[in-house]
Design a protein around this motif. Structure first.
Motif, mmCIF file in Angstrom:
data_model
loop_
_atom_site.group_PDB
_atom_site.id
_atom_site.type_symbol
_atom_site.label_atom_id
_atom_site.label_comp_id
_atom_site.label_asym_id
_atom_site.label_seq_id
_atom_site.Cartn_x
_atom_site.Cartn_y
_atom_site.Cartn_z
ATOM 1 N N SER A 133 0.865 5.746 -28.544
ATOM 2 C CA SER A 133 2.185 6.300 -28.844
ATOM 3 C C SER A 133 2.669 5.754 -30.179
ATOM 4 O O SER A 133 2.413 4.604 -30.527
ATOM 5 N N CYS A 134 3.419 6.584 -30.918
ATOM 6 C CA CYS A 134 3.991 6.130 -32.179
ATOM 7 C C CYS A 134 5.353 5.502 -31.978
ATOM 8 O O CYS A 134 5.742 4.606 -32.709
ATOM 9 N N SER A 135 6.104 5.997 -31.005
ATOM 10 C CA SER A 135 7.438 5.475 -30.763
ATOM 11 C C SER A 135 7.853 5.839 -29.348
ATOM 12 O O SER A 135 7.098 6.489 -28.612
ATOM 13 N N ALA A 136 9.066 5.444 -28.990
ATOM 14 C CA ALA A 136 9.566 5.713 -27.648
ATOM 15 C C ALA A 136 9.780 7.202 -27.414
ATOM 16 O O ALA A 136 9.467 7.717 -26.336
ATOM 17 N N LYS A 137 10.296 7.915 -28.425
ATOM 18 C CA LYS A 137 10.722 9.294 -28.179
ATOM 19 C C LYS A 137 10.150 10.305 -29.161
ATOM 20 O O LYS A 137 10.317 11.513 -28.955
ATOM 21 N N GLN A 138 9.486 9.866 -30.222
ATOM 22 C CA GLN A 138 9.021 10.799 -31.242
ATOM 23 C C GLN A 138 7.501 10.830 -31.345
ATOM 24 O O GLN A 138 6.813 9.882 -30.979
ATOM 25 N N TRP A 139 7.010 11.941 -31.868
ATOM 26 C CA TRP A 139 5.597 12.143 -32.148
ATOM 27 C C TRP A 139 5.289 11.750 -33.586
ATOM 28 O O TRP A 139 6.166 11.770 -34.447
ATOM 29 N N CYS A 140 4.034 11.401 -33.851
ATOM 30 C CA CYS A 140 3.559 11.265 -35.225
ATOM 31 C C CYS A 140 2.175 11.881 -35.313
ATOM 32 O O CYS A 140 1.585 12.302 -34.306
ATOM 33 N N VAL A 141 1.637 11.947 -36.535
ATOM 34 C CA VAL A 141 0.399 12.677 -36.803
ATOM 35 C C VAL A 141 -0.473 11.850 -37.736
ATOM 36 O O VAL A 141 0.028 11.228 -38.674
ATOM 37 N N ALA A 142 -1.782 11.844 -37.480
ATOM 38 C CA ALA A 142 -2.718 11.143 -38.355
ATOM 39 C C ALA A 142 -3.913 12.038 -38.668
ATOM 40 O O ALA A 142 -4.350 12.839 -37.831
ATOM 41 N N LEU A 143 -4.434 11.880 -39.876
ATOM 42 C CA LEU A 143 -5.670 12.537 -40.284
ATOM 43 C C LEU A 143 -6.804 11.538 -40.085
ATOM 44 O O LEU A 143 -6.799 10.452 -40.658
ATOM 45 N N THR A 144 -7.765 11.887 -39.235
ATOM 46 C CA THR A 144 -8.903 11.016 -38.965
ATOM 47 C C THR A 144 -10.198 11.744 -39.319
ATOM 48 O O THR A 144 -10.298 12.964 -39.156
ATOM 49 N N ILE A 145 -11.183 10.985 -39.801
ATOM 50 C CA ILE A 145 -12.505 11.538 -40.112
ATOM 51 C C ILE A 145 -13.551 10.624 -39.502
ATOM 52 O O ILE A 145 -13.652 9.448 -39.857
ATOM 53 N N ASP A 146 -14.331 11.158 -38.566
ATOM 54 C CA ASP A 146 -15.384 10.409 -37.877
ATOM 55 C C ASP A 146 -16.727 10.624 -38.559
ATOM 56 O O ASP A 146 -17.110 11.764 -38.846
ATOM 57 N N SER A 147 -17.450 9.536 -38.765
ATOM 58 C CA SER A 147 -18.809 9.584 -39.296
ATOM 59 C C SER A 147 -19.714 8.730 -38.423
ATOM 60 O O SER A 147 -19.239 7.834 -37.705
ATOM 61 N N VAL A 148 -21.015 8.969 -38.479
ATOM 62 C CA VAL A 148 -21.983 8.207 -37.689
ATOM 63 C C VAL A 148 -23.051 7.654 -38.629
ATOM 64 O O VAL A 148 -23.764 8.419 -39.290
ATOM 65 N N SER A 149 -23.166 6.337 -38.689
ATOM 66 C CA SER A 149 -24.087 5.680 -39.619
ATOM 67 C C SER A 149 -25.441 5.475 -38.949
ATOM 68 O O SER A 149 -25.843 4.363 -38.590
ATOM 69 N N GLN A 150 -26.173 6.571 -38.785
ATOM 70 C CA GLN A 150 -27.464 6.542 -38.098
ATOM 71 C C GLN A 150 -28.371 7.610 -38.699
ATOM 72 O O GLN A 150 -27.923 8.728 -38.985
ATOM 73 N N ASN A 151 -29.649 7.251 -38.889
ATOM 74 C CA ASN A 151 -30.666 8.197 -39.341
ATOM 75 C C ASN A 151 -31.572 8.517 -38.150
ATOM 76 O O ASN A 151 -32.380 7.687 -37.736
ATOM 77 N N PRO A 152 -31.445 9.714 -37.562
ATOM 78 C CA PRO A 152 -32.216 10.029 -36.353
ATOM 79 C C PRO A 152 -33.697 10.257 -36.627
ATOM 80 O O PRO A 152 -34.500 10.261 -35.687
ATOM 81 N N VAL A 153 -34.064 10.462 -37.884
ATOM 82 C CA VAL A 153 -35.472 10.684 -38.219
ATOM 83 C C VAL A 153 -36.225 9.356 -38.255
ATOM 84 O O VAL A 153 -37.312 9.207 -37.687
ATOM 85 N N THR A 154 -35.633 8.345 -38.903
ATOM 86 C CA THR A 154 -36.290 7.038 -39.007
ATOM 87 C C THR A 154 -35.919 6.103 -37.856
ATOM 88 O O THR A 154 -36.575 5.081 -37.652
ATOM 89 N N GLY A 155 -34.840 6.445 -37.144
ATOM 90 C CA GLY A 155 -34.367 5.568 -36.079
ATOM 91 C C GLY A 155 -33.552 4.388 -36.575
ATOM 92 O O GLY A 155 -33.142 3.537 -35.789
ATOM 93 N N LYS A 156 -33.294 4.326 -37.869
ATOM 94 C CA LYS A 156 -32.531 3.209 -38.423
ATOM 95 C C LYS A 156 -31.036 3.515 -38.390
ATOM 96 O O LYS A 156 -30.621 4.670 -38.424
ATOM 97 N N GLN A 157 -30.236 2.446 -38.331
ATOM 98 C CA GLN A 157 -28.804 2.597 -38.356
ATOM 99 C C GLN A 157 -28.194 1.469 -39.184
ATOM 100 O O GLN A 157 -28.897 0.578 -39.658
ATOM 101 N N LEU A 158 -26.897 1.532 -39.377
ATOM 102 C CA LEU A 158 -26.185 0.559 -40.193
ATOM 103 C C LEU A 158 -26.476 -0.861 -39.718
ATOM 104 O O LEU A 158 -26.585 -1.113 -38.512
ATOM 105 N N ASN A 159 -26.600 -1.782 -40.660
ATOM 106 C CA ASN A 159 -26.969 -3.146 -40.300
ATOM 107 C C ASN A 159 -25.966 -3.773 -39.335
ATOM 108 O O ASN A 159 -24.791 -3.392 -39.283
ATOM 109 N N ASP A 160 -26.435 -4.757 -38.590
ATOM 110 C CA ASP A 160 -25.649 -5.341 -37.514
ATOM 111 C C ASP A 160 -24.366 -5.980 -38.020
ATOM 112 O O ASP A 160 -23.316 -5.901 -37.357
ATOM 113 N N THR A 161 -24.427 -6.620 -39.180
ATOM 114 C CA THR A 161 -23.248 -7.300 -39.714
ATOM 115 C C THR A 161 -22.132 -6.315 -40.017
ATOM 116 O O THR A 161 -20.974 -6.511 -39.629
#
Length: 510
Positions: A133-161
């Motif tokens: 929730s943004c507040s007790a009585k009002q709405w708010c809006v956010a712009l979100t962009i989801d990405s996935v750091s994975q290469n399905p061909v090589t099986g590698k993904q973003l480093n653990d750190t």
């Protein structure tokens, strides 16, 4: 924003176990409306109208009275985006707003893709970023962009750190603001949970209950711009997904690297048109231009000892059945944590299908016990936003959520066997309810709502739960040399037309 913890801000991936590790499941139940048009620009330029609901009196009556935060943590308007540092991490560049990016399902040459969600958050419960929730009585809006750091061909993904810092599925996040500049850095590397994550009065756009609004989204030279105009108060908020606004890609650096580098980026829409072929190759659902209601993130808890703890008492209400707490009663909050409605509740993904989203707690015309319906139109496109989309599809990724035997699920996503359009609870019984889309008269013409038939609004229910159609096989990249895997992740029903065009617009595209 930790997508490995079932946060409601994240898009459901096709195989979350492959991203987060064997046996680690993330569930987001997302019944959706999809919109198709072959008109150039329909995949990256559109406008919607809507009416925000009004909540009932703020005194909680568990099992009798419901609020929108109990039914869904976010309503969003979505679109596929280019992201060269995201799955499948090919060397193919993404040409913005171009159907040259279309590939056959499972094609490893697909350009890197992300998914944008313009999310509306209901008021009255725990504030972002602890709750949604943004507040007790009002709405708010956010712009979100989801990405996935994975290469399905090589099986590698973003480093653990770096993955420990930003996640493997990471999110750019920015509230729409009155002046169009972010509160804090949106990109995952520099994101600040307070500066970026808590909506600031006077800076972020807040909308009142019952207000009418329009959503306009289109590309610019420096990234997608989203504008929400409150037609009731005449306030306006916007956000452009640009490098100058702090949006960025996370540089793909697999182990043994420990780098965690932000690449400032302008995020542009991926496709020119919208069709069953314009999809994001890592997502569970098969959408591009879509409206989605994320459900299943609230259940009652008789005893929540402190914020973020697991429930230590019982779950449910007399309507759903009070029973001992179980595996999905996590991320719970005591009533004292709420901004308005004082009730103990858990915000984990309710993949036991026994929370409030799976009861007949949705708007029904009773304003004392239920919210008024959340109303939104189909989009229109074109330079003047007067061209209708030619087709509508109903989609839900319910099979993706139903597949976990350890959670009581019986759906086999490899064959489609055991999947049901009304899911089974973690007790093995059929859920009491599953929400569906209906249409009625509002905003001067036809409009949609989610839930159940609403007195004095609904004129057509499209077969109720049957509107989601047949179980749908979805093909994903599974390794080198064109290897693929098929998952039954969705139900989908593509209608031959658009039965509910947006009011006050031009002719429907064919």
């Amino acid at each position: 924003i930790d997508c490995s913890r079932n946060t409601a801000l994240c898009t459901e991936v096709g195989d979350s176990e492959s991203v987060w590790g064997e046996g680690h499941y993330v569930g987001h139940d997302e019944p959706s409306l999809l919109f198709y048009s072959q008109r150039p620009g329909s995949g990256n330029r559109m406008q919607y109208s809507g009416i925000l609901p009004k909540e009932p009196p703020p005194r909680a009556l568990p099992g009798l009275r419901s609020y929108d935060f109990m039914l869904y943590p976010a309503l969003w308007f979505g679109m596929a985006m280019c992201d060269t540092q995201s799955y499948p991490l090919t060397n193919n560049q993404c040409a913005p707003h171009s159907d040259s990016n279309i590939r056959p399902a499972g094609d490893p040459t697909h350009p890197g893709a992300a998914y944008m969600e313009l999310q509306f958050y209901p008021p009255g419960y725990v504030q972002q970023f602890d709750g949604f929730s943004c507040s007790a009585k009002q709405w708010c809006v956010a712009l979100t962009i989801d990405s996935v750091s994975q290469n399905p061909v090589t099986g590698k993904q973003l480093n653990d750190t770096c993955a420990a810092r930003v996640g493997l599925e990471y999110v750019n996040f920015a509230y729409l603001t009155r002046d169009g500049t972010p509160q804090g850095p949106p990109n995952p590397v520099q994101f600040d949970p307070v500066a970026s994550g808590k909506p600031q009065p006077g800076k972020a756009l807040f909308l009142n209950q019952g207000d009418r609004f329009t959503v306009t989204m289109h590309d610019t030279d420096h990234g997608l711009q989203a504008v929400v105009t409150d037609q009731t108060t005449h306030q306006r908020g916007s956000m452009t997904a640009s490098a100058s606004n702090g949006f960025g890609q996370v540089k793909f650096a697999p182990n043994p690297s420990k780098d965690c580098v932000d690449i400032p980026a302008d995020f542009h829409p991926m496709y020119s048109t919208s069709s069953p072929s314009t999809t994001v190759p890592w997502a569970a659902a098969t959408y591009n231009v879509a409206i989605d209601t994320e459900i299943g993130h609230f259940d009652y808890c008789s005893s929540a000892p402190k914020p973020f703890a697991s429930c230590t008492g019982s779950e449910g209400s007399f309507q759903s059945g009070i029973e001992p707490t179980d595996f999905d009663d996590n991320y719970c909050f005591p009533a004292s944590s709420s901004t308005l409605v004082r009730v103990n509740g858990c915000l984990d993904s309710n993949i036991g299908f026994d929370g409030t989203s799976y009861l007949r707690d949705w708007p029904n015309g009773n304003r004392f016990l239920r919210p008024t319906p959340t109303i939104f139109t189909s989009p229109t496109t074109g330079e003047d936003y007067r061209h209708q989309y030619s087709q509508v599809a109903f989609n839900t990724d319910l099979p993706r959520i139903e597949d976990s035997p350890g959670y009581g699920g019986s759906c086999n996503r490899s064959t489609g066997a055991g999947c049901t359009i009304i899911p089974k609870t973690d007790d093995g019984a059929q859920a009491q309810f599953y929400p569906y889309y209906t249409s009625g008269h509002a905003l001067g013409g036809c409009a949609w709502t989610i839930g159940q038939s609403v007195r004095n609004f609904t004129t057509r229910d499209y077969g109720r739960n049957n509107e989601y159609g047949q179980i749908l096989p979805v093909t994903y990249i599974a390794g080198p040399h064109g290897a693929t895997v098929t998952r039954f992740n969705d139900y989908q029903n593509v209608l031959p037309n658009n039965p509910c065009p947006r009011p006050h617009a031009g002719k429907q595209e064919r």
